[in-house]
Motif scaffolding. Structure first.
Motif, PDB file in Angstrom:
ATOM      1  N   THR A  34       0.794  -0.860  -0.125  1.00 55.11           N
ATOM      2  CA  THR A  34      -0.361  -0.028   0.483  1.00 55.11           C
ATOM      3  C   THR A  34       0.758   1.056  -0.073  1.00 55.11           C
ATOM      4  OG1 THR A  34      -1.334  -1.128   1.555  1.00 55.11           O
ATOM      5  CG2 THR A  34      -1.718   1.482   1.490  1.00 55.11           C
ATOM      6  N   SER A  35       0.521   2.723  -0.823  1.00 51.93           N
ATOM      7  CA  SER A  35       1.061   3.157  -0.904  1.00 51.93           C
ATOM      8  C   SER A  35       0.743   4.792   0.243  1.00 51.93           C
ATOM      9  CB  SER A  35       1.310   3.987  -2.292  1.00 51.93           C
ATOM     10  OG  SER A  35       2.005   5.299  -2.615  1.00 51.93           O
ATOM     11  N   PRO A  36       0.955   5.243   0.082  1.00 51.37           N
ATOM     12  CA  PRO A  36       3.015   6.091   0.557  1.00 51.37           C
ATOM     13  C   PRO A  36       4.077   4.629   1.240  1.00 51.37           C
ATOM     14  CG  PRO A  36       1.618   7.505   1.195  1.00 51.37           C
ATOM     15  CD  PRO A  36       1.070   6.463   0.960  1.00 51.37           C
ATOM     16  N   ALA A  37       3.632   4.055   2.341  1.00 53.84           N
ATOM     17  CA  ALA A  37       3.587   3.131   3.100  1.00 53.84           C
ATOM     18  C   ALA A  37       4.530   1.807   2.881  1.00 53.84           C
ATOM     19  CB  ALA A  37       3.396   2.536   3.897  1.00 53.84           C
ATOM     20  N   SER A  38       4.332   2.319   1.277  1.00 55.81           N
ATOM     21  CA  SER A  38       5.275   1.241   0.715  1.00 55.81           C
ATOM     22  C   SER A  38       6.618   1.569   0.538  1.00 55.81           C
ATOM     23  CB  SER A  38       4.550   0.699  -0.887  1.00 55.81           C
ATOM     24  OG  SER A  38       4.529   1.899  -1.288  1.00 55.81           O
ATOM     25  N   ALA A  39       6.682   2.717   0.568  1.00 63.66           N
ATOM     26  CA  ALA A  39       7.802   3.533  -0.309  1.00 63.66           C
ATOM     27  C   ALA A  39       9.551   3.966   0.736  1.00 63.66           C
ATOM     28  CB  ALA A  39       7.910   4.695  -0.164  1.00 63.66           C
ATOM     29  N   TYR A  40       8.404   3.187   2.513  1.00 65.55           N
ATOM     30  CA  TYR A  40       9.815   3.373   3.295  1.00 65.55           C
ATOM     31  C   TYR A  40       9.222   1.913   4.326  1.00 65.55           C
ATOM     32  CZ  TYR A  40       8.605   8.243   2.532  1.00 65.55           C
ATOM     33  OH  TYR A  40       8.415   9.263   2.205  1.00 65.55           O
ATOM     34  N   TRP A  41       9.333   1.870   5.475  1.00 66.42           N
ATOM     35  CA  TRP A  41       9.743   0.475   5.991  1.00 66.42           C
ATOM     36  C   TRP A  41       8.076   0.030   6.723  1.00 66.42           C
ATOM     37  CZ3 TRP A  41      13.379  -2.642   4.842  1.00 66.42           C
ATOM     38  CH2 TRP A  41      14.434  -2.586   4.893  1.00 66.42           C
ATOM     39  N   GLY A  42       7.356  -0.328   5.408  1.00 63.52           N
ATOM     40  CA  GLY A  42       6.165   0.240   6.221  1.00 63.52           C
ATOM     41  C   GLY A  42       5.787  -1.774   5.759  1.00 63.52           C
ATOM     42  N   ILE A  43       4.523  -1.417   7.143  1.00 54.02           N
ATOM     43  CA  ILE A  43       3.683  -2.759   7.214  1.00 54.02           C
ATOM     44  C   ILE A  43       2.154  -2.516   7.298  1.00 54.02           C
ATOM     45  CG2 ILE A  43       5.536  -3.891   8.391  1.00 54.02           C
ATOM     46  CD1 ILE A  43       4.570  -2.883  11.335  1.00 54.02           C
ATOM     47  N   ASP A  44       1.875  -3.236   7.141  1.00 50.99           N
ATOM     48  CA  ASP A  44       0.239  -3.280   7.307  1.00 50.99           C
ATOM     49  C   ASP A  44       0.150  -4.252   9.122  1.00 50.99           C
ATOM     50  OD1 ASP A  44      -0.717  -3.313   4.968  1.00 50.99           O
ATOM     51  OD2 ASP A  44      -0.409  -5.090   4.257  1.00 50.99           O
ATOM     52  N   GLN A  45      -0.325  -3.693   9.848  1.00 49.17           N
ATOM     53  CA  GLN A  45      -0.861  -4.249  11.097  1.00 49.17           C
ATOM     54  C   GLN A  45      -2.589  -3.446  12.193  1.00 49.17           C
ATOM     55  OE1 GLN A  45       1.554  -2.456  14.124  1.00 49.17           O
ATOM     56  NE2 GLN A  45       0.810  -0.379  14.166  1.00 49.17           N
ATOM     57  N   SER A  46      -2.755  -4.083  13.049  1.00 48.53           N
ATOM     58  CA  SER A  46      -3.971  -3.646  12.967  1.00 48.53           C
ATOM     59  C   SER A  46      -3.929  -3.507  14.863  1.00 48.53           C
ATOM     60  CB  SER A  46      -5.345  -4.971  13.655  1.00 48.53           C
ATOM     61  OG  SER A  46      -5.041  -5.776  13.949  1.00 48.53           O
ATOM     62  N   ILE A  47      -4.971  -2.912  15.593  1.00 46.65           N
ATOM     63  CA  ILE A  47      -4.316  -2.032  16.862  1.00 46.65           C
ATOM     64  C   ILE A  47      -6.077  -2.556  17.811  1.00 46.65           C
ATOM     65  CG2 ILE A  47      -3.817  -0.581  18.276  1.00 46.65           C
ATOM     66  CD1 ILE A  47      -1.921   0.524  16.316  1.00 46.65           C
ATOM     67  N   SER A  48      -5.890  -3.170  18.859  1.00 40.18           N
ATOM     68  CA  SER A  48      -7.010  -2.770  19.817  1.00 40.18           C
ATOM     69  C   SER A  48      -6.401  -2.817  21.343  1.00 40.18           C
ATOM     70  CB  SER A  48      -7.088  -4.604  20.117  1.00 40.18           C
ATOM     71  OG  SER A  48      -7.616  -5.302  18.281  1.00 40.18           O
ATOM     72  N   TYR A  49      -7.480  -1.537  22.265  1.00 40.00           N
ATOM     73  CA  TYR A  49      -6.517  -2.027  23.077  1.00 40.00           C
ATOM     74  C   TYR A  49      -8.044  -2.929  24.179  1.00 40.00           C
ATOM     75  CZ  TYR A  49      -7.005   1.319  27.352  1.00 40.00           C
ATOM     76  OH  TYR A  49      -7.170   1.594  28.716  1.00 40.00           O
ATOM     77  N   GLY A  50      -6.915  -3.305  24.510  1.00 44.18           N
ATOM     78  CA  GLY A  50      -8.211  -4.635  25.367  1.00 44.18           C
ATOM     79  C   GLY A  50      -8.633  -5.606  24.390  1.00 44.18           C
ATOM     80  N   SER A  51      -9.588  -6.033  24.669  1.00 45.23           N
ATOM     81  CA  SER A  51     -10.643  -6.366  23.156  1.00 45.23           C
ATOM     82  C   SER A  51     -11.549  -5.050  22.744  1.00 45.23           C
ATOM     83  CB  SER A  51     -11.816  -6.747  24.028  1.00 45.23           C
ATOM     84  OG  SER A  51     -12.440  -6.828  24.622  1.00 45.23           O
ATOM     85  N   ALA A  52     -10.703  -4.297  23.040  1.00 48.91           N
ATOM     86  CA  ALA A  52     -11.886  -3.872  21.542  1.00 48.91           C
ATOM     87  C   ALA A  52     -11.433  -2.828  20.771  1.00 48.91           C
ATOM     88  CB  ALA A  52     -12.059  -2.022  22.344  1.00 48.91           C
ATOM     89  N   SER A  53     -11.348  -3.271  18.829  1.00 50.09           N
ATOM     90  CA  SER A  53     -10.341  -2.640  18.267  1.00 50.09           C
ATOM     91  C   SER A  53     -10.510  -1.271  18.074  1.00 50.09           C
ATOM     92  CB  SER A  53     -12.111  -3.148  16.822  1.00 50.09           C
ATOM     93  OG  SER A  53     -10.784  -2.605  15.769  1.00 50.09           O
ATOM     94  N   ILE A  54      -8.815  -0.531  18.073  1.00 48.10           N
ATOM     95  CA  ILE A  54      -8.581   1.048  17.701  1.00 48.10           C
ATOM     96  C   ILE A  54      -8.269   0.956  16.099  1.00 48.10           C
ATOM     97  CG2 ILE A  54      -7.285   2.403  18.151  1.00 48.10           C
ATOM     98  CD1 ILE A  54      -8.874   1.842  20.789  1.00 48.10           C
ATOM     99  N   LEU A  55      -7.772  -0.071  15.528  1.00 47.65           N
ATOM    100  CA  LEU A  55      -7.617   0.063  14.022  1.00 47.65           C
ATOM    101  C   LEU A  55      -7.893  -1.402  13.413  1.00 47.65           C
ATOM    102  CD1 LEU A  55      -6.651   3.083  12.453  1.00 47.65           C
ATOM    103  CD2 LEU A  55      -4.771   2.156  12.997  1.00 47.65           C
ATOM    104  N   THR A  56      -7.892  -1.031  12.442  1.00 45.84           N
ATOM    105  CA  THR A  56      -8.711  -2.276  11.920  1.00 45.84           C
ATOM    106  C   THR A  56      -7.254  -2.369  10.496  1.00 45.84           C
ATOM    107  OG1 THR A  56      -9.765  -1.496  10.070  1.00 45.84           O
ATOM    108  CG2 THR A  56     -10.911  -2.602  11.781  1.00 45.84           C
ATOM    109  N   GLU A  57      -6.929  -3.339  10.340  1.00 49.56           N
ATOM    110  CA  GLU A  57      -5.670  -3.773   9.458  1.00 49.56           C
ATOM    111  C   GLU A  57      -5.101  -2.542   8.753  1.00 49.56           C
ATOM    112  OE1 GLU A  57      -3.328  -7.433   9.046  1.00 49.56           O
ATOM    113  OE2 GLU A  57      -4.188  -7.480   6.994  1.00 49.56           O
ATOM    114  N   THR A  58      -4.148  -2.091   8.116  1.00 52.19           N
ATOM    115  CA  THR A  58      -4.003  -1.444   7.502  1.00 52.19           C
ATOM    116  C   THR A  58      -3.015  -0.990   7.947  1.00 52.19           C
ATOM    117  OG1 THR A  58      -4.807   0.830   7.229  1.00 52.19           O
ATOM    118  CG2 THR A  58      -4.279   0.760   9.597  1.00 52.19           C
ATOM    119  N   ALA A  59      -2.140   0.083   6.670  1.00 53.68           N
ATOM    120  CA  ALA A  59      -1.040   0.441   6.237  1.00 53.68           C
ATOM    121  C   ALA A  59      -0.108   1.693   7.073  1.00 53.68           C
ATOM    122  CB  ALA A  59      -0.578  -0.053   4.827  1.00 53.68           C
TER     123      ALA A  59
END
Length: 404
Positions: free
Chosen positions: A247-272
């Motif tokens: 996924t651009s523009p993250a792919s131009a750097y040391w870019g990864i895909d990840q999701s973030i949760s706080y406890g059991s609550a989703s904060i950020l679904t998988e994205t770049a």
């Protein structure tokens, strides 16, 4: 610092500059499995930082647009530096470590001392930053000494004549992908990085960089770069790798895909997003940050730009979980707060409790929705593998530390 790809700074210069920037001889051949490490020094800015979140957001915005963002030394609460030799005999320069840019340059402090190995390529380099300032000067090739096992011949290196914001430092050691050098040096498409040349010249067996940081408030506030692999003594468990995001523009750097949760609550679904030693905080897209703020009960502190919580709220904090390539990394409540012993370095109150997760200033879906900065990397070892286009992470003895 993310190098600009703008062509507006380019000048027309002789074609021989192209040849002068290529990797050449094999001065220190090593075995295919060879690694060598470079110790880092940590610096704490105790002058009182003004709004640390705003500084990181400015870098984030510039990065999203494919430009460059300055790492102003006077605006960095915690920075890692290395003493790097240039020339023969070498003059040593204190350089900022940055995986978010790829040009290596000197001249901000200690003047460049030319020796028999110095060669003026006839080219000019220019990197424009997100705040509108720039670093520029002449491009040379020279012998660069990282340590006795890491000596690079004919390394392309900028010698700055203008370098605002790097007070107390001599320049920058760029450790990002080589593509980030495109358009920064005249009459060449891109220049090889120090990691490129260590590999091409046979000094390391694979184009891999391992990065270790210890929490600034720990009893081991130091760092280490390992070229050619990683330092197994610094990790617990295995290195888990994920491919560079597509996924651009993250792919131009040391870019990864990840999701973030706080406890059991989703904060950020998988994205770049990206992993970046040049960013202090953990930045996440505004919609995710809003969820995080609501979950923690933090209130925005104008002086630092960070969320501030009470002691009772700290006692109720849940862990923050980063899922990367199917592996989940736990950032404990202690890992989510700024080191209280360093509150004065960011303009905070002595007894304040500040969260290190901040608003990126843009909503998710931009192609760059987070930055895992120093506050993430001090809890997890990171590996940057150019050979296989991937990034790896592992836990360390500091993953669950309570030093903050």
């Amino acid at each position: 610092m993310i190098p600009s790809k703008s062509l507006s700074c380019l000048l027309t210069l002789p074609a021989l500059a192209l040849l002068s920037l290529t990797a050449t001889a094999l001065p220190h051949p090593r075995s295919a499995s060879s690694t060598a490490s470079l110790k880092l020094s940590v610096r704490i800015n105790s002058n009182g930082l003004k709004n640390i979140a705003a500084v990181d957001r400015a870098r984030f915005r510039a990065l999203q647009t494919g430009g460059s963002s300055s790492i102003n030394a006077t605006n960095a609460a915690t920075i890692y530096t290395a003493d790097v030799g240039v020339g023969s005999p070498a003059t040593y320069y204190t350089l900022l470590i940055d995986t978010g840019s790829s040009n290596t340059w000197i001249g901000a402090g200690t003047p460049y001392t030319k020796t028999s190995t110095s060669r003026d390529t006839g080219g000019q380099f220019s990197v424009t930053y997100g705040d509108g300032s720039s670093v520029s000067g002449e491009e040379y090739t020279d012998t660069v000494t990282l340590n006795s096992d890491l000596v690079i011949e004919n390394q392309s290196i900028g010698v700055a004549s203008t370098s605002p914001g790097f007070y107390g430092l001599d320049g920058l050691l760029g450790l990002g992908p080589a593509d980030l050098t495109e358009g920064t040096v005249t009459n060449v498409n891109e220049v090889p990085t120090v990691t490129d040349n260590l590999y091409t010249q046979g000094t390391i067996g694979s184009e891999v960089l391992g990065v270790f940081f210890a929490p600034a408030s720990s009893d081991d506030s130091s760092g280490e770069l390992t070229f050619g692999g990683y330092d197994a003594s610094k990790i617990t468990g295995n290195i888990n790798y994920v491919p560079i995001t597509s996924t651009s523009p993250a792919s131009a750097y040391w870019g990864i895909d990840q999701s973030i949760s706080y406890g059991s609550a989703s904060i950020l679904t998988e994205t770049a997003g990206i992993v970046d030693t040049g960013t202090t905080l953990i930045l996440i897209a505004s919609d995710g940050f809003s969820k995080y703020q609501s979950a923690t009960g933090g209130t925005l502190d104008e002086a630092t730009g960070l969320l501030k919580i009470t002691s009772d709220q700290y006692d109720q904090l849940s862990s923050l979980y980063f899922t990367i390539g199917g592996v989940t990394y736990e950032l404990t409540p202690n890992g989510q707060i700024w080191p209280r012993s360093l509150n004065s370095a960011i303009g905070g109150t002595t007894d304040g409790i500040y969260l290190v997760v901040a608003d990126s200033g843009t909503t998710s879906g931009s192609g760059l929705d987070f930055t895992n900065g120093y506050c993430f990397l001090e809890r997890f070892y990171s590996v940057y593998d150019t050979t296989n286009s991937r990034v790896g992470f592992a836990t360390t003895k500091y993953t669950h530390a309570t030093s903050n």
